[in-house]
Motif scaffolding. Structure first.
Motif, PDB file in Angstrom:
ATOM      1  N   UNK A  27      -5.863  -6.364   6.454  1.00 46.69           N
ATOM      2  CA  UNK A  27      -5.619  -7.627   5.739  1.00 46.69           C
ATOM      3  C   UNK A  27      -6.861  -8.007   4.932  1.00 46.69           C
ATOM      4  N   UNK A  28      -8.037  -7.876   5.544  1.00 51.91           N
ATOM      5  CA  UNK A  28      -9.288  -8.249   4.866  1.00 51.91           C
ATOM      6  C   UNK A  28      -9.506  -7.388   3.615  1.00 51.91           C
ATOM      7  N   UNK A  29      -9.178  -6.115   3.722  1.00 52.62           N
ATOM      8  CA  UNK A  29      -9.361  -5.227   2.559  1.00 52.62           C
ATOM      9  C   UNK A  29      -8.361  -5.599   1.458  1.00 52.62           C
ATOM     10  N   UNK A  30      -7.109  -5.754   1.878  1.00 53.95           N
ATOM     11  CA  UNK A  30      -6.050  -5.909   0.868  1.00 53.95           C
ATOM     12  C   UNK A  30      -6.046  -7.276   0.200  1.00 53.95           C
ATOM     13  N   UNK A  31      -6.747  -8.251   0.785  1.00 55.04           N
ATOM     14  CA  UNK A  31      -6.748  -9.566   0.117  1.00 55.04           C
ATOM     15  C   UNK A  31      -7.814  -9.641  -0.977  1.00 55.04           C
ATOM     16  N   UNK A  32      -8.603  -8.601  -1.120  1.00 54.94           N
ATOM     17  CA  UNK A  32      -9.695  -8.633  -2.096  1.00 54.94           C
ATOM     18  C   UNK A  32      -9.552  -7.452  -3.067  1.00 54.94           C
ATOM     19  N   UNK A  74     -12.191  -4.838  -3.022  1.00 57.35           N
ATOM     20  CA  UNK A  74     -12.191  -3.929  -1.863  1.00 57.35           C
ATOM     21  C   UNK A  74     -11.089  -2.880  -2.006  1.00 57.35           C
ATOM     22  N   UNK A  75      -9.973  -3.274  -2.600  1.00 59.32           N
ATOM     23  CA  UNK A  75      -8.902  -2.276  -2.832  1.00 59.32           C
ATOM     24  C   UNK A  75      -9.418  -1.205  -3.799  1.00 59.32           C
ATOM     25  N   UNK A  89       0.831  -1.212   0.000  1.00 58.98           N
ATOM     26  CA  UNK A  89       0.000   0.000   0.000  1.00 58.98           C
ATOM     27  C   UNK A  89       0.862   1.257   0.000  1.00 58.98           C
ATOM     28  N   UNK A  90       1.963   1.206   0.702  1.00 60.02           N
ATOM     29  CA  UNK A  90       2.829   2.383   0.786  1.00 60.02           C
ATOM     30  C   UNK A  90       3.459   2.673  -0.578  1.00 60.02           C
TER      31      UNK A  90
END
Ligand code: PLP
Length: 412
Positions: free
Chosen positions: A308-313, A316-317, A89-90
């Motif tokens: 983690x939940x956001x970034x695995x989908x 959602x990203x 993300x960074x």
């Protein structure tokens, strides 16, 4: 006052003029109605109706957490998946070359604490910009280090590489390690953003100043407002300049979920280290994990799992990016209203590019703020200016603000 504190702690207190002004604004709003008060002190995104913005995708995933996800102890270093997500993300598509590793921290503040603590000695000077977030002073002072400032911007509004160089060289005459905190992206309080070339010039200064390998430079890139600093990939291009540096230069990105995920109070972030040397990065993780154990221990599990939940989908990203882009645009629109009116009113401001704040340089900031408060407008007085939080003032209330400022500046 009777005191039993140890000598180094005597006389310290965390009276924050930002929270104080905010409290006065809230109290007045209760008395005369929110619509009649302009509270430009709050460093969080508020919607056009004045309520705190929490990104929908973050709200959903916080609600979806299971009890172990929000209650279990997290590893001291942070969950591996969380740290990987922070790094992705960074940097986005601009991941620098080199060894990269990270440790979880309670927000960007935790990063600053650990780097000052582990890479400078008591009594050392830590270099920061003259325009800076006030907490830097306490973070440096509470660790028994000294604040040294350089002039961030030239008179024509660009990164002042000459002042940076002069101060870096001077400090390195006395110290082997120099720690620098550079909030060069959507700077708090000015909104200035260093270009890729300006970041490069800062890194070149460090390379030159540490040619003698007994000297080390540790550069903290404070990227607290990164996600509201420009187009997603374009505003991350500068990260590339941190790749392939000599092994005696360590770059640490102070990454936080406070703004980019609107999880301010969840207190979550990561210190992301970049080095061309494997040992430097191993030591980095070892010593900072040790300091975590010795200070806050482990960090918030819920916030890590929500990320983690956001970034695995990927869907959602996409939602996350779209929500950030919406608020980036809203803040830009609010700033544009102020900038246009300020130019008409002859109110000077430090070059604003993006971010949560605009700064109006004045020498008598407290007096100007006192006059504004009589007009039910609350801003933050700084040493060399006044901070206006464009993240929290609605477009409606932004209209006319420059005029009120012009009058107050004249009267003060
Ligand atoms: N850096 C700057 C310039 C900030 O303004 C802030 C918060 O206001 C932070 C870092 C760190 O915030 P947090 O500890 O909530 O991540």
């Amino acid at each position: 006052m009777y005191s039993i504190a140890a000598p180094h702690a005597k006389g310290k207190s965390a009276e924050d003029n930002i929270f104080a002004a905010n409290n006065r604004a809230i109290a007045l709003a209760k008395e005369i109605g929110v619509e009649n008060v302009t509270n430009a002190t709050v460093g969080s995104i508020l919607d056009e109706d004045g309520s705190l913005v929490v990104l929908d995708v973050v709200k959903q995933e916080l609600k979806n957490l299971t009890p172990p996800e929000f209650c279990a102890y997290a590893p001291i270093k942070g969950y591996d998946e969380f740290l990987k997500d922070c790094i992705d993300q960074c940097f986005g598509k601009s991941r620098p070359e080199g060894y990269i590793d990270a440790c979880a921290t309670p927000g960007g503040t935790g990063v600053l604490h650990h780097v000052v603590h582990n890479y400078s000695e008591p009594g050392d000077e830590v270099l920061i910009t003259d325009w800076h977030w006030g907490a830097y002073d306490s973070l440096i002072d509470d660790n028994n280090r000294k604040v040294r400032t350089f002039s961030f911007l030239t008179s024509d509004g660009h990164f002042n590489a000459a002042s940076f160089k002069e101060n870096v060289e001077d400090i390195l005459k006395k110290q082997d390690n120099i720690v620098i905190i550079l909030n060069g992206i959507a700077n708090n309080p000015t909104g200035y953003c260093m270009s890729v070339a300006e970041w490069q010039s800062a890194v070149d200064v460090l390379k030159e100043a540490t040619k003698d390998e007994t000297k080390n430079a540790i550069l903290i890139a404070d990227v607290a407002y990164l996600d509201y600093s420009g187009e997603k990939e374009e505003c991350r291009e500068f990260f590339k300049v941190f790749g392939g540096l000599p092994k005696n230069i360590l770059v640490v990105c102070a990454y936080t979920l406070s703004k980019g995920f609107t999880m301010y109070g969840q207190r979550m972030g990561a210190m992301i280290g970049i080095s061309s040397d494997k040992d430097v990065i191993k030591e980095y993780v070892d010593i900072n994990q040790y300091s975590s154990r010795a200070t806050w221990s482990n960090c918030n599990s819920a916030a890590q799992h929500a990320m983690i939940r956001i970034c695995q989908d990927p869907e959602k990203i996409k939602q996350l990016d779209a929500e950030r882009a919406k608020y980036y645009k809203l803040i830009q629109e609010r700033a544009a209203i102020f900038v246009e009116e300020a130019q008409k009113e002859g109110v000077k401001f430090v070059p604003y590019i993006s971010g949560f704040f605009i700064t109006i340089p004045v020498t008598n900031s407290q007096a100007v703020c006192d006059i504004l408060e009589k007009d039910h407008v609350f801003m933050v007085p700084l040493k060399k200016g006044i901070r206006l939080a464009v993240c929290s003032v609605s477009k409606k209330k932004m209209h006319g603000l420059a005029h009120k400022l012009a009058l107050a500046i004249k009267e003060a």
